[in-house]
Design a protein around this motif. Structure first.
Motif, PDB file in Angstrom:
ATOM      1  N   ASP A   1     -10.593   4.567  -0.835  1.00 40.12           N
ATOM      2  CA  ASP A   1      -9.995   3.938  -1.925  1.00 40.12           C
ATOM      3  C   ASP A   1      -8.978   4.600  -2.609  1.00 40.12           C
ATOM      4  O   ASP A   1      -7.972   3.850  -3.132  1.00 40.12           O
ATOM      5  CB  ASP A   1     -10.986   3.630  -3.156  1.00 40.12           C
ATOM      6  N   VAL A   2      -9.134   5.922  -2.985  1.00 37.45           N
ATOM      7  CA  VAL A   2      -7.997   6.673  -3.413  1.00 37.45           C
ATOM      8  C   VAL A   2      -6.682   6.866  -2.450  1.00 37.45           C
ATOM      9  O   VAL A   2      -5.627   6.722  -2.850  1.00 37.45           O
ATOM     10  CB  VAL A   2      -8.501   8.186  -3.436  1.00 37.45           C
ATOM     11  N   MET A   3      -7.182   6.743  -1.219  1.00 38.58           N
ATOM     12  CA  MET A   3      -5.906   6.810  -0.303  1.00 38.58           C
ATOM     13  C   MET A   3      -5.042   5.643  -0.237  1.00 38.58           C
ATOM     14  O   MET A   3      -3.915   5.563  -0.131  1.00 38.58           O
ATOM     15  CB  MET A   3      -6.335   7.312   1.056  1.00 38.58           C
TER      16      MET A   3
ATOM     17  N   SER B   1       5.787   9.877   5.232  1.00 40.82           N
ATOM     18  CA  SER B   1       7.233   9.558   4.995  1.00 40.82           C
ATOM     19  C   SER B   1       7.141   7.844   4.967  1.00 40.82           C
ATOM     20  O   SER B   1       8.443   7.495   4.701  1.00 40.82           O
ATOM     21  CB  SER B   1       7.956  10.051   6.127  1.00 40.82           C
ATOM     22  N   GLY B   2       6.108   6.937   5.474  1.00 39.65           N
ATOM     23  CA  GLY B   2       6.313   5.968   5.341  1.00 39.65           C
ATOM     24  C   GLY B   2       6.570   5.348   6.637  1.00 39.65           C
ATOM     25  O   GLY B   2       7.016   4.158   7.206  1.00 39.65           O
TER      26      GLY B   2
ATOM     27  N   MET C   1       0.921  -1.089  -0.097  1.00 39.02           N
ATOM     28  CA  MET C   1       0.108   0.044   0.031  1.00 39.02           C
ATOM     29  C   MET C   1       0.790   1.278   0.012  1.00 39.02           C
ATOM     30  O   MET C   1       1.778   1.203   0.662  1.00 39.02           O
ATOM     31  CB  MET C   1      -0.958  -0.116   1.203  1.00 39.02           C
ATOM     32  N   LYS C   2       0.447   2.405  -0.718  1.00 39.75           N
ATOM     33  CA  LYS C   2       1.170   3.465  -0.925  1.00 39.75           C
ATOM     34  C   LYS C   2       0.625   4.538  -0.234  1.00 39.75           C
ATOM     35  O   LYS C   2       0.472   5.483  -0.654  1.00 39.75           O
ATOM     36  CB  LYS C   2       1.376   3.764  -2.367  1.00 39.75           C
ATOM     37  N   PHE C   3      -0.048   4.312   1.011  1.00 39.54           N
ATOM     38  CA  PHE C   3      -0.782   5.201   1.682  1.00 39.54           C
ATOM     39  C   PHE C   3      -0.074   6.535   1.707  1.00 39.54           C
ATOM     40  O   PHE C   3      -0.646   7.640   1.624  1.00 39.54           O
ATOM     41  CB  PHE C   3      -1.311   4.935   3.037  1.00 39.54           C
ATOM     42  N   GLY C   4       1.053   6.642   2.161  1.00 37.99           N
ATOM     43  CA  GLY C   4       1.774   7.759   2.374  1.00 37.99           C
ATOM     44  C   GLY C   4       2.121   8.495   1.441  1.00 37.99           C
ATOM     45  O   GLY C   4       1.943   9.848   1.234  1.00 37.99           O
ATOM     46  N   GLU C   5       2.437   7.983   0.135  1.00 32.76           N
ATOM     47  CA  GLU C   5       2.553   8.622  -1.183  1.00 32.76           C
ATOM     48  C   GLU C   5       1.250   9.240  -1.668  1.00 32.76           C
ATOM     49  O   GLU C   5       1.415  10.675  -2.026  1.00 32.76           O
ATOM     50  CB  GLU C   5       3.149   7.735  -2.211  1.00 32.76           C
ATOM     51  N   ASN C   6       0.231   8.508  -1.509  1.00 30.19           N
ATOM     52  CA  ASN C   6      -1.162   9.128  -1.814  1.00 30.19           C
ATOM     53  C   ASN C   6      -1.699  10.137  -0.881  1.00 30.19           C
ATOM     54  O   ASN C   6      -2.215  11.076  -1.529  1.00 30.19           O
ATOM     55  CB  ASN C   6      -2.049   8.042  -1.737  1.00 30.19           C
ATOM     56  N   LEU C   7      -1.193   9.973   0.347  1.00 33.78           N
ATOM     57  CA  LEU C   7      -1.476  11.293   1.319  1.00 33.78           C
ATOM     58  C   LEU C   7      -0.891  12.307   0.843  1.00 33.78           C
ATOM     59  O   LEU C   7      -1.682  13.449   0.788  1.00 33.78           O
ATOM     60  CB  LEU C   7      -1.221  10.769   2.566  1.00 33.78           C
ATOM     61  N   LYS C   8       0.401  12.515   0.669  1.00 32.30           N
ATOM     62  CA  LYS C   8       1.096  13.684   0.483  1.00 32.30           C
ATOM     63  C   LYS C   8       0.748  14.199  -1.088  1.00 32.30           C
ATOM     64  O   LYS C   8       0.495  15.414  -1.192  1.00 32.30           O
ATOM     65  CB  LYS C   8       2.638  13.520   0.225  1.00 32.30           C
ATOM     66  N   ARG C   9       0.335  13.256  -2.010  1.00 30.89           N
ATOM     67  CA  ARG C   9      -0.152  13.806  -3.314  1.00 30.89           C
ATOM     68  C   ARG C   9      -1.392  14.253  -3.266  1.00 30.89           C
ATOM     69  O   ARG C   9      -1.648  15.572  -3.759  1.00 30.89           O
ATOM     70  CB  ARG C   9      -0.068  12.516  -4.291  1.00 30.89           C
ATOM     71  N   VAL C  10      -2.550  13.752  -2.569  1.00 32.14           N
ATOM     72  CA  VAL C  10      -3.910  14.352  -2.493  1.00 32.14           C
ATOM     73  C   VAL C  10      -3.833  15.577  -1.492  1.00 32.14           C
ATOM     74  O   VAL C  10      -4.557  16.606  -2.002  1.00 32.14           O
ATOM     75  CB  VAL C  10      -4.581  13.391  -1.778  1.00 32.14           C
TER      76      VAL C  10
END
Length: 64
Positions: free
Chosen positions: A59-61, A37-38, A1-10
């Protein structure tokens, strides 16, 4: 899961600072930074709270 990357992007797409997102979610800005930062992963409940604060879906996150 890329939650951190998605969080920063959104967050950046929505134009929120960590402090602003912290205010909207009730989650400390330093903890949000750790998620980005993960260094930590949120619980599903916390992830949902962040998604709501950003005006998006879980879902987006969690999208790969």
């Amino acid at each position: 899961m890329k939650f951190g990357e998605n969080l920063k992007r959104v967050r950046n797409e929505k134009g929120f600072t960590l402090k602003q997102l912290s205010f909207r979610t009730g989650i400390d800005a330093s903890q949000l930074s750790r998620y980005e930062s993960g260094g930590a992963l949120p619980s599903i409940e916390t992830a949902a709270k962040i998604a709501i604060g950003l005006g998006t879906t879980l879902d987006v996150m969690t999208k790969e």
